[in-house]
Design a protein around this motif. Sequence first.
Motif, mmCIF file in Angstrom:
data_model
loop_
_atom_site.group_PDB
_atom_site.id
_atom_site.type_symbol
_atom_site.label_atom_id
_atom_site.label_comp_id
_atom_site.label_asym_id
_atom_site.label_seq_id
_atom_site.Cartn_x
_atom_site.Cartn_y
_atom_site.Cartn_z
ATOM 1 N N ILE A 1 26.057 42.001 -16.700
ATOM 2 C CA ILE A 1 25.268 43.115 -17.253
ATOM 3 C C ILE A 1 25.400 43.069 -18.776
ATOM 4 N N ASP A 2 24.249 43.102 -19.461
ATOM 5 C CA ASP A 2 24.240 43.186 -20.923
ATOM 6 C C ASP A 2 23.715 44.568 -21.304
ATOM 7 N N LEU A 3 24.545 45.340 -21.991
ATOM 8 C CA LEU A 3 24.120 46.684 -22.412
ATOM 9 C C LEU A 3 23.488 46.576 -23.796
ATOM 10 N N GLY A 4 22.209 46.918 -23.895
ATOM 11 C CA GLY A 4 21.468 46.710 -25.138
ATOM 12 C C GLY A 4 21.057 45.247 -25.154
ATOM 13 N N SER A 5 20.127 44.880 -24.240
ATOM 14 C CA SER A 5 19.921 43.456 -23.929
ATOM 15 C C SER A 5 18.901 42.760 -24.824
ATOM 16 N N VAL B 1 19.815 46.078 -19.855
ATOM 17 C CA VAL B 1 19.144 47.362 -20.119
ATOM 18 C C VAL B 1 18.986 47.517 -21.613
ATOM 19 N N ASP B 2 17.845 48.062 -21.999
ATOM 20 C CA ASP B 2 17.601 48.312 -23.412
ATOM 21 C C ASP B 2 16.783 49.599 -23.538
ATOM 22 N N ILE B 3 17.013 50.310 -24.608
ATOM 23 C CA ILE B 3 16.336 51.580 -24.856
ATOM 24 C C ILE B 3 14.890 51.344 -25.308
ATOM 25 N N ASP B 4 14.622 50.100 -25.744
ATOM 26 C CA ASP B 4 13.312 49.768 -26.313
ATOM 27 C C ASP B 4 12.453 49.085 -25.238
ATOM 28 N N LYS C 1 22.215 54.663 -34.592
ATOM 29 C CA LYS C 1 20.992 54.118 -33.984
ATOM 30 C C LYS C 1 21.104 52.602 -34.066
ATOM 31 N N LEU C 2 21.149 52.001 -32.904
ATOM 32 C CA LEU C 2 21.472 50.592 -32.867
ATOM 33 C C LEU C 2 20.257 49.721 -33.139
ATOM 34 N N PRO C 3 20.313 48.873 -34.172
ATOM 35 C CA PRO C 3 19.156 48.021 -34.444
ATOM 36 C C PRO C 3 19.148 46.799 -33.525
ATOM 37 N N TYR C 4 18.011 46.139 -33.467
ATOM 38 C CA TYR C 4 17.920 44.907 -32.687
ATOM 39 C C TYR C 4 18.237 43.725 -33.583
ATOM 40 N N VAL C 5 19.381 43.127 -33.360
ATOM 41 C CA VAL C 5 19.767 41.881 -34.032
ATOM 42 C C VAL C 5 20.201 40.940 -32.919
ATOM 43 N N PRO C 6 19.448 39.863 -32.678
ATOM 44 C CA PRO C 6 19.810 38.998 -31.546
ATOM 45 C C PRO C 6 21.087 38.205 -31.809
ATOM 46 N N THR C 7 21.805 37.926 -30.745
ATOM 47 C CA THR C 7 22.955 37.020 -30.823
ATOM 48 C C THR C 7 22.410 35.594 -30.874
ATOM 49 N N PRO C 8 22.797 34.786 -31.878
ATOM 50 C CA PRO C 8 22.326 33.389 -31.899
ATOM 51 C C PRO C 8 22.681 32.680 -30.591
ATOM 52 N N LEU D 1 28.462 42.689 -24.573
ATOM 53 C CA LEU D 1 28.145 43.729 -25.542
ATOM 54 C C LEU D 1 27.949 43.128 -26.927
ATOM 55 N N TYR D 2 26.855 43.520 -27.561
ATOM 56 C CA TYR D 2 26.716 43.271 -28.999
ATOM 57 C C TYR D 2 26.168 44.570 -29.573
ATOM 58 N N VAL D 3 27.085 45.490 -29.793
ATOM 59 C CA VAL D 3 26.710 46.823 -30.268
ATOM 60 C C VAL D 3 27.668 47.211 -31.391
ATOM 61 N N GLU E 1 14.324 49.593 -18.809
ATOM 62 C CA GLU E 1 14.334 50.441 -20.004
ATOM 63 C C GLU E 1 15.250 51.617 -19.696
ATOM 64 N N ARG E 2 16.436 51.615 -20.274
ATOM 65 C CA ARG E 2 17.443 52.611 -19.895
ATOM 66 C C ARG E 2 18.469 52.755 -21.009
ATOM 67 N N ASP E 3 19.006 53.950 -21.118
ATOM 68 C CA ASP E 3 20.093 54.207 -22.065
ATOM 69 C C ASP E 3 21.376 53.589 -21.505
ATOM 70 N N MET E 4 22.054 52.804 -22.324
ATOM 71 C CA MET E 4 23.265 52.131 -21.824
ATOM 72 C C MET E 4 24.318 53.117 -21.318
ATOM 73 N N PHE E 5 24.367 54.308 -21.933
ATOM 74 C CA PHE E 5 25.393 55.283 -21.538
ATOM 75 C C PHE E 5 25.073 55.920 -20.181
ATOM 76 N N LYS F 1 9.570 47.772 -25.368
ATOM 77 C CA LYS F 1 8.891 46.516 -25.759
ATOM 78 C C LYS F 1 9.838 45.327 -25.570
ATOM 79 N N LEU F 2 11.124 45.542 -25.877
ATOM 80 C CA LEU F 2 12.094 44.457 -25.680
ATOM 81 C C LEU F 2 12.305 44.181 -24.192
ATOM 82 N N VAL F 3 12.229 45.218 -23.381
ATOM 83 C CA VAL F 3 12.369 45.033 -21.931
ATOM 84 C C VAL F 3 11.188 44.205 -21.410
HETATM 85 C C1 LIG Z 1 22.391 44.160 -31.661
HETATM 86 S S1 LIG Z 1 21.125 44.195 -30.436
HETATM 87 C C2 LIG Z 1 21.787 43.079 -29.230
HETATM 88 C C3 LIG Z 1 20.737 42.429 -28.351
HETATM 89 C C4 LIG Z 1 21.291 41.441 -27.306
HETATM 90 N N1 LIG Z 1 22.358 42.009 -26.502
HETATM 91 C C5 LIG Z 1 21.821 40.202 -27.971
HETATM 92 O O1 LIG Z 1 23.063 40.080 -28.087
HETATM 93 O O2 LIG Z 1 21.018 39.369 -28.400
HETATM 94 C C6 LIG Z 1 21.386 45.809 -29.726
HETATM 95 C C7 LIG Z 1 20.310 46.275 -28.761
HETATM 96 O O3 LIG Z 1 20.713 47.540 -28.234
HETATM 97 C C8 LIG Z 1 19.536 48.323 -27.992
HETATM 98 N N2 LIG Z 1 19.952 49.741 -27.899
HETATM 99 C C9 LIG Z 1 20.210 50.633 -28.891
HETATM 100 N N3 LIG Z 1 20.627 51.795 -28.410
HETATM 101 C C10 LIG Z 1 20.625 51.676 -27.059
HETATM 102 C C11 LIG Z 1 20.972 52.550 -25.987
HETATM 103 N N4 LIG Z 1 21.428 53.778 -26.208
HETATM 104 N N5 LIG Z 1 20.851 52.090 -24.733
HETATM 105 C C12 LIG Z 1 20.373 50.839 -24.476
HETATM 106 N N6 LIG Z 1 20.041 49.963 -25.460
HETATM 107 C C13 LIG Z 1 20.179 50.370 -26.732
HETATM 108 C C14 LIG Z 1 18.649 47.986 -29.148
HETATM 109 O O4 LIG Z 1 17.278 48.242 -28.852
HETATM 110 C C15 LIG Z 1 18.940 46.491 -29.355
HETATM 111 O O5 LIG Z 1 18.020 45.692 -28.639
#
Ligand SMILES: C[S@@+](CC[C@H](N)C(=O)[O-])C[C@H]1O[C@@H](n2cnc3c(N)ncnc32)[C@H](O)[C@@H]1O
Length: 295
Positions: A64-68, A88-91, A37-44, A131-133, A115-119, A93-95
């Motif tokens: 395109i940023d997956l998990g944006s 795209v982000d699963i959350d 389960k991917l947490p939200y940690v922003p890229t500086p 990507l930052y996953v 608001e979408r699943d990256m996969f 609120k972040l979208v």
């Molecule tokens: C580490 S953060 C990176 C955020 C942003 N890309 C950045 O670099 O600042 C990962 C993000 O992926 C989202 N996430 C987790 N699982 C996901 C999924 N299956 N599909 C889309 N987003 C997802 C989380 O909500 C989180 O915002």
Amino acid sequence: MIYPRGLRAWHTYQNIIVAGLLLAAFAPAVSAQELSKLPYVPTPQVVVDEMLKLAGVTADDFVIDLGSGDGRIVITAAKQFKAKGLGVDIDGKLVALSNRNAKAEKVEDRVEFAERDMFKTEISKASVLTLYVLPDFMQKLRSKVLAELKPGTRVVAHDYPIDEWHPDRFVTLTVPEKMEANGTDKAYLYLWIVPAGVGGTWRVDFDAEERSEELVVTFSQRYQMIDAVAERMRRPLPIQNPTLTGAMVKFSITLGTRQYQFSGRVDGDKIEGTATSPSGKGPLKWRGTRVAKGS
Ligand SMILES: C[S@@+](CC[C@H](N)C(=O)[O-])C[C@H]1O[C@@H](n2cnc3c(N)ncnc32)[C@H](O)[C@@H]1O
């Protein structure tokens, strides 16, 4: 398997990085059992800037940023480089936050957030994918990236490599502001250029100076690393320095007293290219037609 010298050391190094970052990077936000389960940690922001620089983003790009997250990567690409993009982000609120941020930065006409699943996200439109996953997501995304992205697409990742796929470039940054959230002040950036598939045997029709030549070239391929053997009239022909960058394949072949530098653009089972020789006329045209698929 074709690996450049030093790749074994690279893998050992890579494993050390992954093991260390895995324990440290998302530690405040996630437990070991929750790694998928991917947490939200922003890229500086300073790292975002370097990622986009590493990808060489321009106004012609679609990023395109997956998990944006809060949208910062796509928004920065639009604001600084006039690129277009999708996050795209699963959350949800972040979208919503990303859409507000895009408006505040006056780039809402060039970017979209969903608001979408990256996969389940269609990524073929990207010319740059960011990507930052976590590592397990990186491995799961590898086949999607290779299957869906066009050759030449740049993939830039923050902190985590893709198993087996050696990056085209690797950069380490010292970023003190990562310390608090990530437990390290290091940011590791990876750039891959999606390679065309050239594996297999090709008939090469070459309009050489004296006469047309029909050659046979067989490439073996592992990601962007290729090796090649060649034949002319069923006899081995020396072939040197084969390289593949996106859709561009290059190699050199000696025919008689001339060494020709071949370069061509791969398009499915066809290659169109030119060859030059320092001592001859040029550029001379050649065409490749794949006659057998290979690895
Ligand atoms: C580490 S953060 C990176 C955020 C942003 N890309 C950045 O670099 O600042 C990962 C993000 O992926 C989202 N996430 C987790 N699982 C996901 C999924 N299956 N599909 C889309 N987003 C997802 C989380 O909500 C989180 O915002």
